[in-house]
Design a protein around this motif. Structure first.
Motif, mmCIF file in Angstrom:
data_model
loop_
_atom_site.group_PDB
_atom_site.id
_atom_site.type_symbol
_atom_site.label_atom_id
_atom_site.label_comp_id
_atom_site.label_asym_id
_atom_site.label_seq_id
_atom_site.Cartn_x
_atom_site.Cartn_y
_atom_site.Cartn_z
ATOM 1 N N TYR A 1 -21.982 35.986 -118.480
ATOM 2 C CA TYR A 1 -23.057 35.312 -117.972
ATOM 3 C C TYR A 1 -23.177 35.872 -116.465
ATOM 4 O O TYR A 1 -24.189 36.303 -116.405
ATOM 5 C CB TYR A 1 -22.829 33.668 -117.957
ATOM 6 C CG TYR A 1 -23.281 33.441 -119.470
ATOM 7 C CD1 TYR A 1 -24.296 32.588 -119.607
ATOM 8 C CD2 TYR A 1 -22.481 33.354 -120.343
ATOM 9 C CE1 TYR A 1 -24.730 31.865 -120.566
ATOM 10 C CE2 TYR A 1 -22.820 32.667 -121.458
ATOM 11 C CZ TYR A 1 -23.965 32.021 -121.749
ATOM 12 O OH TYR A 1 -24.249 31.568 -122.847
ATOM 13 N N SER A 2 -21.920 35.968 -115.738
ATOM 14 C CA SER A 2 -22.226 36.597 -114.444
ATOM 15 C C SER A 2 -22.603 37.785 -114.335
ATOM 16 O O SER A 2 -23.459 38.475 -113.527
ATOM 17 C CB SER A 2 -20.994 36.327 -113.492
ATOM 18 O OG SER A 2 -20.707 34.656 -113.323
ATOM 19 N N ASN B 1 -30.062 40.000 -111.132
ATOM 20 C CA ASN B 1 -31.594 39.742 -111.728
ATOM 21 C C ASN B 1 -31.700 38.417 -111.256
ATOM 22 O O ASN B 1 -33.065 38.096 -111.170
ATOM 23 C CB ASN B 1 -31.310 39.843 -113.303
ATOM 24 C CG ASN B 1 -30.908 40.921 -114.062
ATOM 25 O OD1 ASN B 1 -31.623 41.895 -113.879
ATOM 26 N ND2 ASN B 1 -29.858 41.043 -114.782
ATOM 27 N N ILE B 2 -31.007 37.263 -111.049
ATOM 28 C CA ILE B 2 -31.163 36.246 -110.541
ATOM 29 C C ILE B 2 -30.111 35.695 -109.384
ATOM 30 O O ILE B 2 -28.990 36.373 -109.825
ATOM 31 C CB ILE B 2 -31.676 35.067 -111.637
ATOM 32 C CG1 ILE B 2 -30.235 34.879 -112.477
ATOM 33 C CG2 ILE B 2 -32.477 35.382 -112.750
ATOM 34 C CD1 ILE B 2 -30.034 33.717 -113.286
ATOM 35 N N VAL C 1 -27.208 33.777 -108.078
ATOM 36 C CA VAL C 1 -26.342 33.005 -108.481
ATOM 37 C C VAL C 1 -25.525 32.761 -107.291
ATOM 38 O O VAL C 1 -24.754 33.340 -106.663
ATOM 39 C CB VAL C 1 -25.417 33.462 -109.545
ATOM 40 C CG1 VAL C 1 -24.113 32.652 -110.012
ATOM 41 C CG2 VAL C 1 -26.189 33.947 -110.785
ATOM 42 N N TYR D 1 -23.326 28.862 -119.602
ATOM 43 C CA TYR D 1 -22.939 29.418 -118.330
ATOM 44 C C TYR D 1 -21.634 28.805 -117.925
ATOM 45 O O TYR D 1 -20.552 29.463 -117.391
ATOM 46 C CB TYR D 1 -23.977 29.453 -117.290
ATOM 47 C CG TYR D 1 -23.577 30.746 -116.137
ATOM 48 C CD1 TYR D 1 -22.643 31.177 -115.967
ATOM 49 C CD2 TYR D 1 -24.729 31.014 -115.597
ATOM 50 C CE1 TYR D 1 -22.213 32.144 -115.104
ATOM 51 C CE2 TYR D 1 -24.620 32.062 -114.496
ATOM 52 C CZ TYR D 1 -23.365 32.663 -114.303
ATOM 53 O OH TYR D 1 -23.085 33.679 -113.339
ATOM 54 N N THR E 1 -26.588 38.216 -115.255
ATOM 55 C CA THR E 1 -27.572 37.876 -114.346
ATOM 56 C C THR E 1 -27.333 38.615 -113.221
ATOM 57 O O THR E 1 -28.259 38.675 -112.344
ATOM 58 C CB THR E 1 -27.166 36.383 -114.047
ATOM 59 O OG1 THR E 1 -26.070 36.057 -113.434
ATOM 60 C CG2 THR E 1 -27.346 35.617 -115.132
ATOM 61 N N ARG E 2 -26.126 39.273 -112.864
ATOM 62 C CA ARG E 2 -26.024 39.980 -111.582
ATOM 63 C C ARG E 2 -27.076 40.989 -111.288
ATOM 64 O O ARG E 2 -27.508 41.761 -111.945
ATOM 65 C CB ARG E 2 -24.499 40.556 -111.508
ATOM 66 C CG ARG E 2 -24.377 41.529 -110.074
ATOM 67 C CD ARG E 2 -22.854 41.813 -110.199
ATOM 68 N NE ARG E 2 -21.879 40.674 -110.132
ATOM 69 C CZ ARG E 2 -21.134 40.324 -111.155
ATOM 70 N NH1 ARG E 2 -21.278 41.395 -112.368
ATOM 71 N NH2 ARG E 2 -20.482 39.211 -111.200
#
Length: 137
Positions: free
Chosen positions: A122-123, A129-130, A132, A53, A126-127
């Motif tokens: 990666y962003s 979902n987790i 950041v 990441y 993950t957006r």
């Protein structure tokens, strides 16, 4: 999506095994971190995710910097990947710490980091979902 490149890696024995890429360049002993009850004598998936990441985000920042004609080539990105219990399973959380060159003013830096967050694969993965968190240092 038409893939430009596909990485392939195989892990055996989960967090206490080995991870090897198809080309053999990555060959790591895996271990559960001591903080989670393991011996900590190897790399763990969270470290691998953090490395990927941070590298990807730094590249995305370089791209948006070049497009804006702002030199961010000396920027550093540190990814902190936390893992914890969530319900019956586990969840991740990420903090991205971006250290920008002194030549980049705060407003420009914030704008570039937010743009990089929209570009980085990666962003995008993950957006939603987790969590950041973006921290500019």
């Amino acid at each position: 999506m038409d893939a430009l490149y596909t990485a392939v890696a195989t892990a055996t024995h989960g967090r206490e095994g080995r991870a090897v890429s198809s080309d053999g360049r990555l060959d790591l002993q895996l271990a559960i971190p001591a903080e989670m009850g393991g011996n900590g004598q190897g790399t763990n998936p969270e470290q691998l995710f953090a490395a990927g990441y941070s590298a990807c985000f730094a590249s995305a920042l370089g791209l948006v910097g070049r497009q804006a004609k702002v030199d961010v080539s000396e920027a550093a990105v540190t990814a902190e990947v936390g893992i914890g219990k969530q319900g019956e399973g586990f969840a991740l959380a990420v903090t991205l710490r971006v250290e920008l060159p002194d030549t980049v003013d705060q407003a420009t830096g914030r704008k570039l980091v937010e743009q990089a967050h929209q570009v980085c694969p990666y962003s995008n993965a993950t957006r939603g979902n987790i969590p950041v968190e973006l921290v500019i240092e």
